[in-house]
Design a protein around this motif. Structure first.
Motif, PDB file in Angstrom:
ATOM      1  N   CYS A 115       1.037  -0.968   0.130  1.00  0.00           N
ATOM      2  CA  CYS A 115       0.177  -0.164   0.224  1.00  0.00           C
ATOM      3  C   CYS A 115       0.941   1.083  -0.254  1.00  0.00           C
ATOM      4  N   HIS A 116       0.950   1.829  -1.409  1.00  0.00           N
ATOM      5  CA  HIS A 116       1.668   3.407  -1.349  1.00  0.00           C
ATOM      6  C   HIS A 116       1.301   4.240  -0.342  1.00  0.00           C
ATOM      7  N   ASN A 117      -0.082   4.625  -0.446  1.00  0.00           N
ATOM      8  CA  ASN A 117      -0.650   5.711   0.070  1.00  0.00           C
ATOM      9  C   ASN A 117      -1.700   4.776   1.008  1.00  0.00           C
ATOM     10  N   PRO A 118      -1.574   4.778   2.533  1.00  0.00           N
ATOM     11  CA  PRO A 118      -2.356   3.500   2.952  1.00  0.00           C
ATOM     12  C   PRO A 118      -4.141   5.233   3.232  1.00  0.00           C
ATOM     13  N   LYS A 119      -3.339   6.016   3.611  1.00  0.00           N
ATOM     14  CA  LYS A 119      -4.484   7.123   3.766  1.00  0.00           C
ATOM     15  C   LYS A 119      -5.638   6.945   2.895  1.00  0.00           C
ATOM     16  N   LEU A 120      -4.950   7.442   1.825  1.00  0.00           N
ATOM     17  CA  LEU A 120      -5.398   8.008   0.834  1.00  0.00           C
ATOM     18  C   LEU A 120      -6.530   6.926   0.350  1.00  0.00           C
ATOM     19  N   GLU A 121      -5.908   5.681   0.240  1.00  0.00           N
ATOM     20  CA  GLU A 121      -6.148   4.476  -0.415  1.00  0.00           C
ATOM     21  C   GLU A 121      -7.767   4.803   0.714  1.00  0.00           C
ATOM     22  N   LEU A 122      -7.218   4.027   1.531  1.00  0.00           N
ATOM     23  CA  LEU A 122      -8.640   3.861   2.186  1.00  0.00           C
ATOM     24  C   LEU A 122      -9.296   4.783   2.276  1.00  0.00           C
ATOM     25  N   GLU A 123      -9.207   5.512   2.188  1.00  0.00           N
ATOM     26  CA  GLU A 123     -10.264   6.840   1.628  1.00  0.00           C
ATOM     27  C   GLU A 123     -11.100   6.386   1.071  1.00  0.00           C
ATOM     28  N   ILE A 124     -10.369   6.795  -0.281  1.00  0.00           N
ATOM     29  CA  ILE A 124     -11.231   5.990  -1.849  1.00  0.00           C
ATOM     30  C   ILE A 124     -12.411   4.865  -1.214  1.00  0.00           C
ATOM     31  N   ILE A 125     -11.696   3.549  -0.457  1.00  0.00           N
ATOM     32  CA  ILE A 125     -12.878   2.586  -0.517  1.00  0.00           C
ATOM     33  C   ILE A 125     -13.737   3.167   0.212  1.00  0.00           C
ATOM     34  N   TYR A 126     -13.288   4.354   1.695  1.00  0.00           N
ATOM     35  CA  TYR A 126     -14.484   4.405   2.739  1.00  0.00           C
ATOM     36  C   TYR A 126     -16.027   5.058   1.489  1.00  0.00           C
ATOM     37  N   GLN A 127     -15.000   5.769   0.912  1.00  0.00           N
ATOM     38  CA  GLN A 127     -16.219   7.109   0.059  1.00  0.00           C
ATOM     39  C   GLN A 127     -17.341   6.320  -1.095  1.00  0.00           C
ATOM     40  N   HIS A 128     -15.676   4.860  -1.423  1.00  0.00           N
ATOM     41  CA  HIS A 128     -17.088   4.585  -2.340  1.00  0.00           C
ATOM     42  C   HIS A 128     -18.479   3.559  -2.128  1.00  0.00           C
ATOM     43  N   CYS A 129     -17.723   2.650  -0.908  1.00  0.00           N
ATOM     44  CA  CYS A 129     -18.326   1.914   0.344  1.00  0.00           C
ATOM     45  C   CYS A 129     -19.461   3.022   0.727  1.00  0.00           C
ATOM     46  N   LYS A 130     -19.153   3.450   1.019  1.00  0.00           N
ATOM     47  CA  LYS A 130     -20.693   5.006   1.295  1.00  0.00           C
ATOM     48  C   LYS A 130     -21.501   5.313   0.442  1.00  0.00           C
TER      49      LYS A 130
END
Length: 121
Positions: free
Chosen positions: A99-114
């Motif tokens: 994971c190159h940028n965990p915070k960014l990647e997690l935020e993308i997953i979170y927003q997609h799921c939301k």
């Protein structure tokens, strides 16, 4: 911090934001094996336990809720489980590919799921 959260964070090498929960897949809070833990957005985690309580829960509680559940709520539960599966796969990709940028990647997953979750509800 609970030991299972600490173990999960150490395994992935970064802390998940507060809006993520660590779920025990087999529901045994004593089983902190990394394969039994999964991070889920908080809204999915709550929804999972709500639907699970309905389908597997206390019979009296289920009977009291019977008028509130129908085919549509069953479909919502199924779609929620599909989102959880999506989330699980994305996190597994982190594990495999790094994971190159965990915070960014997690935020993308979170927003997609939301966004998807809001379409379900």
């Amino acid at each position: 911090m609970e030991p299972y959260r600490k173990k999960y964070f150490e395994y992935f090498g970064f802390k998940f934001p507060k809006k993520w929960q660590i779920h025990h897949i087999d529901h045994d809070r004593e089983n902190d094996d990394i394969g039994n833990l999964i991070a889920l957005p908080d809204f999915l985690h709550r929804s999972y336990h709500f639907y699970e309580s309905f389908y597997k829960g206390n019979e009296m509680w289920r009977l009291s809720m019977i008028g509130k559940f129908n085919y549509e709520s069953g479909l919502k539960a199924l779609k929620t489980m599909q989102l959880i599966s999506y989330c699980s796969k994305k996190l597994k990709d982190f594990e495999i590919n790094g994971c190159h940028n965990p915070k960014l990647e997690l935020e993308i997953i979170y927003q997609h799921c939301k966004k998807e979750f809001e379409n379900i509800i």
